[in-house]
Design an enzyme around this catalytic site. Structure first.
Site, PDB file in Angstrom:
ATOM      1  N   ASP A 167     -12.167 -10.313  -1.283  1.00  0.00           N
ATOM      2  CA  ASP A 167     -13.492 -10.398  -0.644  1.00  0.00           C
ATOM      3  C   ASP A 167     -14.399  -9.446  -1.397  1.00  0.00           C
ATOM      4  OD1 ASP A 167     -12.604  -7.927   0.454  1.00  0.00           O
ATOM      5  OD2 ASP A 167     -12.428  -8.728   2.476  1.00  0.00           O
ATOM      6  N   GLU A 207      -6.126 -10.769  -1.504  1.00  0.00           N
ATOM      7  CA  GLU A 207      -6.988 -10.518  -0.335  1.00  0.00           C
ATOM      8  C   GLU A 207      -8.449 -10.441  -0.756  1.00  0.00           C
ATOM      9  OE1 GLU A 207      -5.588  -7.218   2.074  1.00  0.00           O
ATOM     10  OE2 GLU A 207      -3.495  -7.735   1.728  1.00  0.00           O
ATOM     11  N   HIS A 238     -10.221  -6.055  -2.732  1.00  0.00           N
ATOM     12  CA  HIS A 238     -11.336  -5.890  -1.788  1.00  0.00           C
ATOM     13  C   HIS A 238     -12.431  -5.138  -2.530  1.00  0.00           C
ATOM     14  CE1 HIS A 238      -9.016  -7.280   1.627  1.00  0.00           C
ATOM     15  NE2 HIS A 238      -8.066  -6.412   1.366  1.00  0.00           N
ATOM     16  N   GLU A 277       0.801  -1.241   0.000  1.00  0.00           N
ATOM     17  CA  GLU A 277       0.000   0.000   0.000  1.00  0.00           C
ATOM     18  C   GLU A 277       0.831   1.287   0.000  1.00  0.00           C
ATOM     19  OE1 GLU A 277      -2.729  -0.407   3.280  1.00  0.00           O
ATOM     20  OE2 GLU A 277      -3.810  -2.043   2.297  1.00  0.00           O
ATOM     21  N   ASN A 283       2.238  -5.244  -3.157  1.00  0.00           N
ATOM     22  CA  ASN A 283       0.825  -5.534  -2.908  1.00  0.00           C
ATOM     23  C   ASN A 283       0.045  -4.237  -2.653  1.00  0.00           C
ATOM     24  OD1 ASN A 283      -1.127  -7.740  -2.336  1.00  0.00           O
ATOM     25  ND2 ASN A 283      -1.166  -6.919  -0.242  1.00  0.00           N
TER      26      ASN A 283
END
Ligand code: XIL
Length: 299
Positions: free
Chosen positions: A237, A235, A206, A127, A169
Site C-alpha cells: 500500500d 502487503e 508499506h 517482523e 516476511n
C-alpha cells in the site's frame, strides 16, 4: 488481460489482496475481489490471537471461510502468519523460555497442519528484525527463547506442510542499503547455506512519507532472488496511491523472474488499515483509481 489477476497470470504471476472474513457478506467488496484478484491473504484471521485464543484451543472458522471463498473460485491463498511478536493472545504474551518455545512450535505445527495443501505460501515468521541501523533481531518474547527460534519455526512448518512455500516476511526491507534489509538478506543466505528450509522472502512494502518507495527496490528484489528464493510483495500500500509509484513497483517485480506475485493490503481505501492515507487501488465506493489503471497497464 482486463483484470489485475488475469493480467498478472499472463505474466506468470499472481495479483492478490488482503481479505477480511467479515467483509465477505459485502457484495460491493466481493464483486471487486472475485473480479480482480487471483490470490488472497487473510488480513487477521490466521494470526496467533485468532487461531489459538486459548492455549491448545484452535479456532479456524473465519480463516476457513476465507480459504474456502478463495479456493472455490480458483484463487490461491497466502498464509499469514505463524510466528510473530504482535497479535499474540494474552496467554502467549505472558509466556517465556522453553514453555513459550514449545507453545510456539506447537502453534506452527497445528495451524500449518490444519491448512496443509490449501496454502501455497506461509509467512512463517513475521517482523523478527529491529528497525533502525543496528541490523539486530527485534527484542520480543520469542527472540528471548533463543536466537534459533526462527529456524525452529521454519523446520516445524516444513514438517507440517511439506508442499507449502515457506517465507520470511518483514517491512522496511525495501531499500537495499538499509541495515534491516541486509540483516534479512544475511539470515536468508545463512539458511540457504545451512539447509534450513526457506523458499521465499516477503517484502511488505508499506510505503509512506517516512519509508518511501526506494529507487533501488529492483536491486533488493533481484538480490534476494539470487540467493535462490522467490520474492513476493506481500502487503503493498502506498500513501496517497501515486500511479507512478504503483507502476514502478509492478515494473520492478516483472523485471525479476523470481518475483512471483504482488498482494495489496486491502481492496478499497475504506478497507485499509491506513484508510486515512487512501493507499489502495479502489476508492471507498469501489471505483478504480488512477493507480489501478497504471498497475493494469504495467502488467
Ligand atoms: C494489520 C491489519 O491490517 C490490521 O487490521 C490489524 O489491526 C493490525 O495488523 N504488517 C503485517 C500485517 O504483517 O499483519 C499488519 O496487518 C500490517 C503490518
Amino acid at each position: 488481460g482486463t483484470t489485475l489477476g488475469a493480467s498478472a497470470a499472463e505474466r506468470g504471476r499472481y495479483f492478490g489482496a488482503a481479505v477480511a472474513a467479515n467483509k465477505l457478506s459485502d457484495s460491493a467488496y466481493t464483486t471487486i475481489l472475485n473480479r480482480e484478484f487471483n490470490s488472497v491473504t487473510p488480513e487477521n484471521e490466521m494470526k496467533i490471537d485468532a487461531t489459538e485464543p486459548q492455549q491448545g484451543q484452535f479456532t479456524f472458522t473465519n480463516a476457513d471461510r476465507i480459504v474456502s471463498h478463495a479456493r472455490s473460485r480458483g484463487m490461491s491463498v497466502r498464509g499469514h502468519t505463524l510466528a510473530w511478536h504482535s497479535q499474540q493472545p494474552g496467554w502467549m504474551q505472558n509466556m517465556s523460555g522453553s514453555a513459550l518455545r514449545q507453545a510456539m512450535l506447537n502453534h506452527v505445527t497445528q495451524v500449518a497442519t490444519h491448512f496443509r495443501g490449501q496454502v501455497v505460501a506461509w509467512d512463517v515468521v513475521n517482523e523478527a528484525f529491529a528497525d533502525g541501523g543496528s541490523g539486530a533481531r527485534r527484542d520480543s518474547n520469542l527472540q528471548r527463547t533463543g536466537n534459533d527460534w526462527i529456524e525452529a519455526a521454519f523446520r516445524a512448518a516444513r514438517a507440517a506442510d511439506p508442499g507449502a512455500k515457506l517465507c520470511y516476511n518483514d517491512y522496511n526491507t525495501d531499500d537495499w542499503t538499509h541495515a534491516k534489509t541486509q540483516a534479512v538478506y544475511n539470515l536468508v543466505r545463512d539458511f540457504k547455506q545451512r539447509g534450513v528450509p526457506i523458499d521465499c522472502v516477503g517484502l511488505q512494502s508499506h510505503f509512506n512519507s517516512g519509508s518511501p518507495y526506494p529507487g533501488n527496490y529492483r536491486t533488493t528484489l533481484s538480490s534476494f532472488a539470487a540467493l535462490g528464493v522467490d520474492v513476493q510483495i506481500t502487503e503493498l500500500d502506498i500513501q496517497n496511491a501515486p500511479a507512478d509509484t504503483y507502476r514502478n513497483v509492478v515494473n520492478d517485480c516483472l523485471a525479476v523472474a523470481r518475483c512471483t506475485g504482488i498482494t495489496v493490503w486491502g481492496i478499497r481505501d475504506s478497507d485499509s488499515w491506513r484508510a486515512e492515507q487512501n493507499p489502495l487501488l479502489f476508492t471507498s465506493s469501489g471505483a478504480k483509481k488512477p493507480a489501478y489503471d497504471a498497475v493494469l497497464a504495467a502488467l
